[in-house]
Design a protein around this motif. Structure first.
Motif, PDB file in Angstrom:
ATOM      1  N   ARG A 185       0.787  -1.218   0.068  1.00  0.00           N
ATOM      2  CA  ARG A 185      -0.036   0.049  -0.091  1.00  0.00           C
ATOM      3  C   ARG A 185       0.863   1.144  -0.096  1.00  0.00           C
ATOM      4  O   ARG A 185       0.507   2.296  -0.749  1.00  0.00           O
ATOM      5  CB  ARG A 185      -0.952   0.036   1.075  1.00  0.00           C
ATOM      6  N   ARG A 188       2.158   2.118  -3.569  1.00  0.00           N
ATOM      7  CA  ARG A 188       0.823   2.531  -4.407  1.00  0.00           C
ATOM      8  C   ARG A 188       0.386   3.957  -4.053  1.00  0.00           C
ATOM      9  O   ARG A 188       0.112   4.949  -4.975  1.00  0.00           O
ATOM     10  CB  ARG A 188      -0.389   1.600  -4.640  1.00  0.00           C
ATOM     11  N   ASN A 189       0.307   4.361  -2.742  1.00  0.00           N
ATOM     12  CA  ASN A 189       0.025   5.437  -2.380  1.00  0.00           C
ATOM     13  C   ASN A 189       1.360   6.616  -2.792  1.00  0.00           C
ATOM     14  O   ASN A 189       0.811   7.611  -2.846  1.00  0.00           O
ATOM     15  CB  ASN A 189      -0.012   5.482  -0.762  1.00  0.00           C
ATOM     16  N   TYR A 191       2.694   6.341  -5.657  1.00  0.00           N
ATOM     17  CA  TYR A 191       2.320   6.844  -6.791  1.00  0.00           C
ATOM     18  C   TYR A 191       1.053   7.447  -6.910  1.00  0.00           C
ATOM     19  O   TYR A 191       0.792   8.414  -7.756  1.00  0.00           O
ATOM     20  CB  TYR A 191       1.842   5.321  -7.730  1.00  0.00           C
ATOM     21  N   ALA A 192       0.215   7.256  -6.191  1.00  0.00           N
ATOM     22  CA  ALA A 192      -1.130   8.147  -6.078  1.00  0.00           C
ATOM     23  C   ALA A 192      -0.891   9.461  -5.766  1.00  0.00           C
ATOM     24  O   ALA A 192      -1.388  10.339  -6.583  1.00  0.00           O
ATOM     25  CB  ALA A 192      -2.208   7.548  -5.077  1.00  0.00           C
TER      26      ALA A 192
END
Ligand SMILES: Nc1ncnc2c1ncn2[C@@H]1O[C@H](COP(=O)(O)OP(=O)(O)OP(=O)(O)O)[C@@H](O)[C@H]1O
Ligand SMILES: [Mg+2]
Lengths: 320, 502
Positions: A185, A188-189, A191-192
């Motif tokens: 997570r 991915r955070n 990247y977000a």
């Protein structure tokens, strides 16, 4: 569609292969496994720093303090081990912790005071470099048994080639980072947030935690690179790794990571570092060129990559 | 019976102040279990602000919020989600660089021992979109490869997937077509039966009456009242929203009858223009002073046509002539007097950190080049004029545009293009997210401008609106122009039939 997503990383790989092929064609003795392994041996610390930097840049930030943190790490390790007689087993965890804490501090300032990362990490860069000279203005050579043992250990590979312990550390870092970026997570955070910080916030992602985490990670990676650099140089010195923040950023960008954030791969950075290494190797094989040519070639490559990214991103927005 | 139930969510005397604007003053809001509650008001009335203070995007200056009888204090959207409030904000707020599946699941990815299970996530996302929203797309592609409408649906899918007690939808339907709206309403009705409470914002009155049980009206940041939907006639709703009579709005100038378009000179002519995968080759000519409407379902190729006519996309075949001269780049299109007001205001339109005045002046300044600056005084005059004409709120030209409400941003964008006095204005969904008062203003403006000789290409998913302003309507179906309808044939029945086909 598939290829567009991975296009810049493919270009990076292809470029590395091409340069290696050119080197092999021009110089005898270039085409060997050991030459490739030497790339890793000589650039292990760059690779480790660049991995941390990749996360920072994907999140839309920048970290200019990495070179100074490496120098500070070598310096602290050297004094503690040489002059105060500490055990390396205590020193190494300590410096890693200090690097992480330093990054954490910068991240917290960036996030909570909403100051540009450029400014905060620039201040961090001066601070860390300055602290080196508080400790000593001279080189401190290390002759501790553990450090020299690590520095001289060669891990033999089949076929008569070898790598150093530093390479093993660097490769483990790369593998962990790939996992971190794509299967957790936190990754991915990152990247977000790079895609759109505002959206990430509204989607209910832990923006503060992630942003501070990214700088902590980068601080940790720099400190680890500093440890590896200490093994490599067997000394601590305030002028170690001067300007390395820029080499690191260059490696990340050549690896296909967008400076605007949101897009990039750790493996791209891996090849970005190898490309820098290959350029150095070609120039040393050539023998007549000064090592400054490395900078010139890297400069040209950077231009090329930034233009390429520009073209790709405009093409993408033209055909939705 | 209804009165005895306890509201699940209660907001009391909420105040919110922004520098220079009182966005909310003493607003009350109640949400009951298992109901759809519409929050109504003009652009800038404070609807989105109310939602944002509720979900922790902004802090509350004064007032209380209770959720299920407990005092609720949230400091971030994350905490609001944890408390059981799931929100789709007005502007699509997703990450364009991530895949569709990630956008739905990020923060809640299926994991084993901390490891994200991509296969499972992609599968779940595809199933969710298919079953709930009947959307069949490749969920592994980055979000920005899809249209605004699809992005909107993805945002809704994300909110649906959070198991919540309260679902908030801020203008979810503004970029959806009729079928998709029906789909959404079906889902909302199901959720309602399951006991979920839904707060719903829209400017479409039909939709309000179709779906909602209760209505709360805001005006200028103030609470006007709370009503049961059945007990509030439409006329009264509008009167309460705008604070004056509706009749004013109905004086739309009617189209000048009988002027055969054939008599006038051709402004823009496309022959055999087409692009693979976007739109099949089509012919279209727009005459001086004519309003041509484009009708068709979402994804039928409306925006694609607009982009080709502005030369923003390169066609594979065909020619595009503006007053006899070829147009190959947007730059040439602009010099030929073509202006394109795109549907994607967030990414292509507004520049958030500039003021309203600067955003209005932008296109005019660009046509003049950067050396011939427009004097500050003239800029202010222009800004004031358009702020008045389009009723932009707040009427302060120095306000940063990112602080305006969604509908008011749209008006600023429109002002920008009107100001360049183009010969042909391409309007792609110009009234999306705009309240009915301003909508009528914009329609009126289009008609007046066309009477002055400007040609307009008008694209909208609201058929009534297209019919009201257009002299001629080109109908699209499945990325193909199927027919043109004009003059006496031009009525809802015929256009609907053409859109549906057969
Ligand atoms: N961050 C901000 N800073 C300053 N003013 C703001 C900010 N956000 C909103 N406003 C102001 O608050 C008022 C209410 O805006 P809000 O977005 O809530 O309107 P709305 O009812 O959602 O309108 P619309 O229908 O156009 O979306 C507006 O006058 C707007 O300009
Ligand atoms: Mg709003």
């Amino acid at each position: 569609m598939f290829s567009r997503k991975y296009f810049s990383i493919l270009v990076t790989c292809a470029l590395f292969a091409l340069m290696f092929a050119v080197g092999s064609y021009l110089y005898t003795g270039f085409f060997s496994l050991q030459v490739i392994l030497n790339l890793l041996i000589d650039n292990a610390f760059l690779l480790i720093t660049a991995v941390g930097m990749t996360f920072v840049i994907i999140s839309g930030g920048i970290d200019l303090s990495v070179g100074s943190v490496i120098a500070l790490t070598t310096m602290i390790s050297a004094t503690l081990v040489q002059e105060h007689g500490w055990s390396p087993m205590a020193v190494i965890p300590l410096v890693l912790l200090m690097g992480a804490a330093f990054g954490w501090g910068m991240g917290a300032i960036i996030h909570y005071f909403q100051i540009q990362p450029f400014i905060v990490t620039l201040a961090g860069m001066f601070l860390a470099r300055g602290l080196c000279y508080v400790i000593s203005i001279d080189t401190i050579t290390i002759d501790n048994a553990f450090y020299t043992a690590v520095a001289q250990t060669k891990i033999d590979l089949p076929g008569g080639s070898y790598v150093s312990i530093n390479v093993v550390i660097a490769l483990i870092v790369v593998a962990l980072a790939v996992y971190l970026a794509h299967y957790t997570r936190f990754g991915r955070n990152v990247y977000a947030i790079g895609g759109s910080e505002q959206s990430a916030l509204l989607m209910g992602l832990p923006v503060a935690q992630t942003k501070i985490g990214v700088y902590t990670l980068s601080g940790f990676c720099s400190a680890l690179a500093g440890v590896v650099f200490t093994f490599y140089m067997l000394s601590g010195y305030g002028l170690h790794a001067v300007g390395m923040e820029l080499d690191t950023i260059a490696a990340v960008v050549i690896g296909g990571t967008l400076l605007t954030g949101g897009v990039g791969y750790v493996m791209g950075t891996f090849f970005g570092v190898l490309i820098q290494g290959v350029i150095q190797t070609i120039i040393s094989f050539e023998g007549t060129l000064s090592s400054w040519w490395t900078k010139i070639v890297i400069g040209l490559l950077l231009f090329m990559f930034i233009l390429l990214q520009r073209v790709l991103s405009t093409r993408r927005s033209m055909q939705p | 019976m209804l009165n005895e139930r306890q509201p699940i969510l209660q907001m009391r005397r909420i105040h919110k102040h922004f520098p220079g604007v009182k966005a909310l003053s003493g607003v009350d809001f109640r949400l009951f279990p298992g109901e759809v509650h519409a929050l109504m008001g003009e652009n800038g009335a404070g609807k989105s602000t109310l939602i944002k203070v509720l979900t922790g995007v902004y802090s509350i200056d004064e007032g209380h919020v209770e959720l299920e009888g407990q005092e609720l204090i949230v400091r971030s959207p994350l905490e609001a989600q944890a408390a059981g409030i799931s929100t789709v904000y007005q502007e699509v707020n997703l990450c364009p660089n991530l895949s569709v599946a990630e956008n739905i699941f990020i923060g809640r990815e299926p994991r084993r021992l901390g490891r994200i299970l991509w296969k499972e996530m992609n599968q779940k996302a595809a199933d969710l979109l298919q079953e709930r929203l009947q959307l069949h797309i490749d969920v592994t592609q980055p979000l920005d490869t899809y249209s605004v409408a699809v992005q909107q649906l993805v945002a809704i899918a994300r909110a649906l997937n959070i198991s919540a007690k309260v679902l908030i939808l801020d203008e979810p339907t503004s970029s959806l077509d009729r079928n998709e709206v029906e789909q959404l309403f079906r889902i909302m009705n199901n959720l309602k039966k399951e006991g979920l409470s839904i707060l719903f914002v829209t400017h479409f009155l039909d939709q309000v009456y179709e779906i909602s049980d209760r209505i709360t009206i805001l005006r200028n940041g103030e609470f006007v009242g709370e009503y049961m939907a059945q007990e509030l006639p439409r006329i009264e709703l509008v009167a309460k929203m705008i604070g004056k009579d509706l009749r004013l709005l109905e004086e739309l100038p009617t189209l000048a009858e009988g002027e055969g378009s054939a008599a006038k000179e051709v402004m823009l002519e496309a022959s055999g223009l087409g692009k693979k995968g976007a739109i099949e080759p089509f012919d279209l000519s727009i005459h001086r002073g004519e309003v041509v409407g484009l009708a068709g379902l979402l994804g039928s190729g409306r925006t694609e046509i607009a982009r080709l006519l502005f030369a923003a996309d390169r066609p594979d075949q065909g020619t595009l002539l503006a007053e006899g001269e070829g147009v190959a780049t947007p730059r040439q299109a602009i010099t030929q007097g073509i202006a394109f007001c795109s549907e994607n205001r967030k990414t292509e339109g507004i520049i958030g950190d500039l003021s309203v005045r600067e955003n209005i002046i932008l296109a005019l300044q660009a046509t003049r080049g950067w050396y011939q600056t427009i004097s500050r005084k003239r800029q202010e005059e222009i800004a004031d004029e358009y702020i008045r004409m389009l009723n932009i709120h707040p009427n302060d030209p120095e306000q940063l545009i990112k602080n305006l409400s969604g509908g008011n941003q749209q008006k600023v964008l429109l002002a920008r293009w009107l100001l360049t006095e183009p010969k042909l204005l391409i309007l792609d969904e110009p009234t999306r997210g705009i309240d009915i008062g301003a909508k009528a203003e914009i329609q009126k403006l289009v008609l007046t401008l066309s009477q002055k000789g400007m040609s307009v290409l008008f694209i909208s998913s609201e058929l009534e609106e297209v019919l009201r302003v257009s002299n001629r309507v080109a109908v699209l179906r499945d990325r193909r122009k199927v027919t043109e309808i004009a003059d006496k044939e031009l009525n809802q029945q015929n256009v609907m039939q053409a859109i549906a086909g057969g």
